[in-house]
Design a protein around this motif. Structure first.
Motif, PDB file in Angstrom:
ATOM      1  N   LEU A  97       0.823  -1.205   0.000  1.00  0.00           N
ATOM      2  CA  LEU A  97       0.000   0.000   0.000  1.00  0.00           C
ATOM      3  C   LEU A  97       0.866   1.267   0.000  1.00  0.00           C
ATOM      4  O   LEU A  97       0.574   2.228  -0.715  1.00  0.00           O
ATOM      5  CB  LEU A  97      -0.932   0.004   1.209  1.00  0.00           C
ATOM      6  N   LEU A  98       1.928   1.269   0.808  1.00  0.00           N
ATOM      7  CA  LEU A  98       2.819   2.427   0.829  1.00  0.00           C
ATOM      8  C   LEU A  98       3.531   2.610  -0.513  1.00  0.00           C
ATOM      9  O   LEU A  98       3.684   3.732  -1.001  1.00  0.00           O
ATOM     10  CB  LEU A  98       3.854   2.273   1.952  1.00  0.00           C
TER      11      LEU A  98
ATOM     12  N   ARG B 207       3.146   5.907  -2.948  1.00  0.00           N
ATOM     13  CA  ARG B 207       4.329   6.654  -3.362  1.00  0.00           C
ATOM     14  C   ARG B 207       4.496   6.641  -4.878  1.00  0.00           C
ATOM     15  O   ARG B 207       4.863   7.655  -5.488  1.00  0.00           O
ATOM     16  CB  ARG B 207       5.573   6.054  -2.691  1.00  0.00           C
ATOM     17  N   ALA B 208       4.215   5.516  -5.497  1.00  0.00           N
ATOM     18  CA  ALA B 208       4.330   5.414  -6.950  1.00  0.00           C
ATOM     19  C   ALA B 208       3.336   6.342  -7.642  1.00  0.00           C
ATOM     20  O   ALA B 208       3.674   7.001  -8.634  1.00  0.00           O
ATOM     21  CB  ALA B 208       4.135   3.981  -7.399  1.00  0.00           C
ATOM     22  N   SER B 209       2.115   6.415  -7.137  1.00  0.00           N
ATOM     23  CA  SER B 209       1.133   7.305  -7.751  1.00  0.00           C
ATOM     24  C   SER B 209       1.519   8.770  -7.553  1.00  0.00           C
ATOM     25  O   SER B 209       1.312   9.602  -8.433  1.00  0.00           O
ATOM     26  CB  SER B 209      -0.263   7.030  -7.203  1.00  0.00           C
TER      27      SER B 209
ATOM     28  N   CYS C 167       2.320  11.401 -10.642  1.00  0.00           N
ATOM     29  CA  CYS C 167       1.674  12.707 -10.807  1.00  0.00           C
ATOM     30  C   CYS C 167       2.709  13.818 -10.958  1.00  0.00           C
ATOM     31  O   CYS C 167       2.524  14.737 -11.756  1.00  0.00           O
ATOM     32  CB  CYS C 167       0.757  12.999  -9.625  1.00  0.00           C
ATOM     33  N   ARG C 168       3.784  13.740 -10.211  1.00  0.00           N
ATOM     34  CA  ARG C 168       4.841  14.747 -10.331  1.00  0.00           C
ATOM     35  C   ARG C 168       5.542  14.652 -11.681  1.00  0.00           C
ATOM     36  O   ARG C 168       5.934  15.672 -12.255  1.00  0.00           O
ATOM     37  CB  ARG C 168       5.873  14.573  -9.227  1.00  0.00           C
TER      38      ARG C 168
END
Length: 66
Positions: free
Chosen positions: A8-9, A13-15, A19-20
């Motif tokens: 989940l973490l 973090r990947a999403s 986005c960045r």
């Protein structure tokens, strides 16, 4: 840490990173234009190196025949 919590973490973090990354993405150019500009650059480099080689080479009038 449990595997599901780690997953989940990682997903969160990947999403966030995804986005960045979209904010810094360059516009895509077609392959044809990229290849064209690469050929122009190579041609300019070839003509530049040919000009410098011609100016540094001795001229034919500098050699005398016996």
């Amino acid at each position: 840490m449990h595997a599901d919590v780690h997953h989940l973490l990682h997903t969160a973090r990947a999403s966030e990173l995804h986005c960045r990354a979209t904010a810094f993405r360059l516009p895509r150019t077609s392959l044809r234009s990229r290849v064209g500009w690469t050929l122009v650059e190579v041609g300019l480099r070839l003509t530049q190196s040919r000009d410098t080689a011609a100016t540094s080479a001795p001229r034919a009038s500098a050699f005398r025949t016996a």
